[in-house]
Motif scaffolding. Structure first.
Motif, PDB file in Angstrom:
ATOM      1  N   ASP A 149       0.810  -1.228   0.000  1.00 59.52           N
ATOM      2  CA  ASP A 149       0.000   0.000   0.000  1.00 59.52           C
ATOM      3  C   ASP A 149       0.839   1.272   0.000  1.00 59.52           C
ATOM      4  O   ASP A 149       0.332   2.357   0.296  1.00 59.52           O
ATOM      5  N   THR A 150       2.113   1.144  -0.322  1.00 57.27           N
ATOM      6  CA  THR A 150       2.990   2.306  -0.410  1.00 57.27           C
ATOM      7  C   THR A 150       3.489   2.447  -1.849  1.00 57.27           C
ATOM      8  O   THR A 150       3.938   1.479  -2.456  1.00 57.27           O
ATOM      9  N   LEU A 151       3.409   3.663  -2.376  1.00 55.92           N
ATOM     10  CA  LEU A 151       3.852   3.934  -3.735  1.00 55.92           C
ATOM     11  C   LEU A 151       5.033   4.887  -3.686  1.00 55.92           C
ATOM     12  O   LEU A 151       4.932   5.987  -3.141  1.00 55.92           O
ATOM     13  N   LYS A 152       6.160   4.446  -4.236  1.00 56.61           N
ATOM     14  CA  LYS A 152       7.375   5.264  -4.215  1.00 56.61           C
ATOM     15  C   LYS A 152       7.854   5.555  -5.637  1.00 56.61           C
ATOM     16  O   LYS A 152       7.826   4.675  -6.496  1.00 56.61           O
ATOM     17  N   VAL A 153       8.303   6.788  -5.843  1.00 53.42           N
ATOM     18  CA  VAL A 153       8.922   7.172  -7.109  1.00 53.42           C
ATOM     19  C   VAL A 153      10.411   6.917  -6.951  1.00 53.42           C
ATOM     20  O   VAL A 153      11.079   7.566  -6.142  1.00 53.42           O
ATOM     21  N   THR A 154      10.953   5.961  -7.700  1.00 54.17           N
ATOM     22  CA  THR A 154      12.351   5.570  -7.515  1.00 54.17           C
ATOM     23  C   THR A 154      13.289   6.103  -8.597  1.00 54.17           C
ATOM     24  O   THR A 154      14.502   6.107  -8.408  1.00 54.17           O
ATOM     25  N   GLU A 155      12.745   6.500  -9.739  1.00 56.11           N
ATOM     26  CA  GLU A 155      13.561   7.066 -10.814  1.00 56.11           C
ATOM     27  C   GLU A 155      12.769   8.166 -11.505  1.00 56.11           C
ATOM     28  O   GLU A 155      11.571   8.020 -11.728  1.00 56.11           O
ATOM     29  N   ILE A 156      13.447   9.260 -11.865  1.00 60.49           N
ATOM     30  CA  ILE A 156      12.807  10.360 -12.587  1.00 60.49           C
ATOM     31  C   ILE A 156      13.717  10.791 -13.736  1.00 60.49           C
ATOM     32  O   ILE A 156      14.868  11.165 -13.530  1.00 60.49           O
ATOM     33  N   GLY A 157      13.198  10.728 -14.954  1.00 64.44           N
ATOM     34  CA  GLY A 157      13.961  11.193 -16.111  1.00 64.44           C
ATOM     35  C   GLY A 157      15.159  10.335 -16.432  1.00 64.44           C
ATOM     36  O   GLY A 157      16.154  10.830 -16.982  1.00 64.44           O
ATOM     37  N   ASN A 158      15.105   9.056 -16.130  1.00 65.70           N
ATOM     38  CA  ASN A 158      16.248   8.170 -16.311  1.00 65.70           C
ATOM     39  C   ASN A 158      16.478   7.853 -17.784  1.00 65.70           C
ATOM     40  O   ASN A 158      15.605   7.288 -18.449  1.00 65.70           O
ATOM     41  N   MET A 159      17.659   8.199 -18.291  1.00 66.22           N
ATOM     42  CA  MET A 159      18.032   7.896 -19.672  1.00 66.22           C
ATOM     43  C   MET A 159      18.994   6.718 -19.761  1.00 66.22           C
ATOM     44  O   MET A 159      19.505   6.405 -20.835  1.00 66.22           O
ATOM     45  N   HIS A 160      19.216   6.045 -18.638  1.00 65.33           N
ATOM     46  CA  HIS A 160      20.130   4.907 -18.627  1.00 65.33           C
ATOM     47  C   HIS A 160      19.681   3.820 -19.594  1.00 65.33           C
ATOM     48  O   HIS A 160      20.511   3.216 -20.285  1.00 65.33           O
ATOM     49  N   TYR A 161      18.379   3.565 -19.647  1.00 69.24           N
ATOM     50  CA  TYR A 161      17.872   2.479 -20.486  1.00 69.24           C
ATOM     51  C   TYR A 161      18.106   2.775 -21.969  1.00 69.24           C
ATOM     52  O   TYR A 161      18.492   1.890 -22.740  1.00 69.24           O
ATOM     53  N   VAL A 162      17.893   4.016 -22.369  1.00 71.59           N
ATOM     54  CA  VAL A 162      18.151   4.423 -23.748  1.00 71.59           C
ATOM     55  C   VAL A 162      19.645   4.306 -24.053  1.00 71.59           C
ATOM     56  O   VAL A 162      20.043   3.750 -25.084  1.00 71.59           O
ATOM     57  N   ASN A 163      20.469   4.820 -23.166  1.00 74.09           N
ATOM     58  CA  ASN A 163      21.914   4.803 -23.401  1.00 74.09           C
ATOM     59  C   ASN A 163      22.472   3.383 -23.423  1.00 74.09           C
ATOM     60  O   ASN A 163      23.331   3.051 -24.253  1.00 74.09           O
ATOM     61  N   ALA A 164      21.968   2.535 -22.530  1.00 73.97           N
ATOM     62  CA  ALA A 164      22.425   1.151 -22.486  1.00 73.97           C
ATOM     63  C   ALA A 164      21.976   0.411 -23.741  1.00 73.97           C
ATOM     64  O   ALA A 164      22.732  -0.371 -24.329  1.00 73.97           O
ATOM     65  N   GLY A 165      20.748   0.666 -24.167  1.00 77.99           N
ATOM     66  CA  GLY A 165      20.239   0.026 -25.376  1.00 77.99           C
ATOM     67  C   GLY A 165      21.013   0.451 -26.611  1.00 77.99           C
ATOM     68  O   GLY A 165      21.316  -0.376 -27.475  1.00 77.99           O
ATOM     69  N   LYS A 166      21.329   1.732 -26.673  1.00 75.53           N
ATOM     70  CA  LYS A 166      22.102   2.235 -27.808  1.00 75.53           C
ATOM     71  C   LYS A 166      23.478   1.591 -27.844  1.00 75.53           C
ATOM     72  O   LYS A 166      23.964   1.188 -28.920  1.00 75.53           O
ATOM     73  N   ALA A 167      24.104   1.481 -26.699  1.00 73.82           N
ATOM     74  CA  ALA A 167      25.441   0.874 -26.631  1.00 73.82           C
ATOM     75  C   ALA A 167      25.410  -0.566 -27.106  1.00 73.82           C
ATOM     76  O   ALA A 167      26.297  -1.019 -27.835  1.00 73.82           O
ATOM     77  N   ARG A 168      24.384  -1.308 -26.732  1.00 76.04           N
ATOM     78  CA  ARG A 168      24.258  -2.708 -27.154  1.00 76.04           C
ATOM     79  C   ARG A 168      24.060  -2.817 -28.671  1.00 76.04           C
ATOM     80  O   ARG A 168      24.663  -3.646 -29.339  1.00 76.04           O
ATOM     81  N   MET A 169      23.175  -1.972 -29.191  1.00 70.03           N
ATOM     82  CA  MET A 169      22.819  -2.085 -30.607  1.00 70.03           C
ATOM     83  C   MET A 169      23.928  -1.609 -31.548  1.00 70.03           C
ATOM     84  O   MET A 169      23.993  -2.032 -32.697  1.00 70.03           O
ATOM     85  N   LEU A 170      24.796  -0.739 -31.044  1.00 69.19           N
ATOM     86  CA  LEU A 170      25.850  -0.201 -31.886  1.00 69.19           C
ATOM     87  C   LEU A 170      27.210  -0.854 -31.657  1.00 69.19           C
ATOM     88  O   LEU A 170      28.183  -0.474 -32.295  1.00 69.19           O
ATOM     89  N   GLN A 171      27.253  -1.809 -30.756  1.00 62.82           N
ATOM     90  CA  GLN A 171      28.568  -2.428 -30.477  1.00 62.82           C
ATOM     91  C   GLN A 171      28.998  -3.380 -31.598  1.00 62.82           C
ATOM     92  O   GLN A 171      28.189  -3.886 -32.351  1.00 62.82           O
TER      93      GLN A 171
END
Length: 261
Positions: free
Chosen positions: A239-261
């Motif tokens: 019954d508790t709602l927490k905001v743990t990430e805001i504006g995180n671009m890690h997923y985009v950057n990590a995905g780009k690194a994988r696709m371009l390696q």
């Protein structure tokens, strides 16, 4: 060449089983909701006001959606949601295609739309910003942005200022946006609990996502614009709602690194 080989491999590997759930999903009553902003659109490129007005993703917008898909690839999503805007749905379609997800179709919720900017829809952003600058007795937009950066003007207050200067008196106020977005969030959580879901991906829009979390966190990043495909993550447990990430671009950057390696 490498990029397209990676994309081809993603489609070929559709029969591979999903990755094991992340450690944060171990608790049976935990639901993690990943809110992502849509990819870049033509109205974004032209610097036009885009709330309920809509436009397709640019090639850059499609590419960042692919990067996000790859960055989120190891997360076993149980369900998907988006607003009814074409740009939101197009972004989600790209993500599901590259993740080889053939599960139940995503749910469309009108409440997940971007803020409605009334008479400013489709106009240059400078016109809307200029109207707020004038109302606040400022000299230029730099002063307005300085107020926002210093915390003197929150996103909620800014949306209310826009509604006040809207020549058509149609723009949504922050409380209206928050009410509909939080209503959608409650529906998403309730559905997840009923179905035993652990991870949910939602594609919406920047200002509406940030308005949704305005009273859930004191993190100053809630008043800073979201980049295209940025992630805001919420964890619901006990019954508790927490905001743990805001504006995180890690997923985009990590995905780009994988696709371009």
């Amino acid at each position: 060449m490498k990029k397209w080989m990676v994309i081809l491999m993603l489609f070929v590997s559709c029969g591979v089983s999903a990755a094991a759930p992340a450690a944060e999903d171990a608790a049976t009553d935990t639901v993690t909701i990943w809110f992502a902003r849509h990819g870049k659109t033509w109205l974004n490129t032209l610097d036009r006001v885009q709330g309920w007005a809509d436009s397709p993703l640019t090639e850059e917008g499609k590419q960042v959606a692919r990067y996000l898909a790859e960055g989120l690839r190891d997360i076993p999503f149980d369900s998907y949601y988006s607003g009814d805007a074409g740009r939101q749905q197009e972004t989600l379609q790209i993500i599901r295609a590259l993740q080889c997800d053939r599960s139940a179709p995503p749910t469309t919720l009108k409440a997940l739309r971007e803020v409605f900017f009334g008479g400013f829809e489709g106009l240059p952003n400078d016109e809307m910003i200029g109207a707020v600058v004038k109302k606040r007795g400022l000299t230029n937009s730099s002063q307005l942005f300085a107020e926002m950066k210093q915390g003197k003007l929150t996103l909620e207050h800014y949306l209310d200022e826009i509604a006040a200067v809207d020549p058509e008196k149609l723009a949504e106020r922050a409380a209206e946006v928050k009410a509909r977005m939080q209503s959608a969030l409650r529906e998403i959580i309730a559905n997840a609990q009923k179905r035993g879901e652990k991870n949910v991906l939602v594609v919406s829009s920047g200002a509406s996502i940030l308005t949704m979390i305005a009273d859930m966190t004191d993190d100053a990043r809630k008043n800073q614009p979201l980049q295209n495909a940025a992630v805001v993550k919420l964890v619901y447990q006990g019954d508790t709602l927490k905001v743990t990430e805001i504006g995180n671009m890690h997923y985009v950057n990590a995905g780009k690194a994988r696709m371009l390696q």
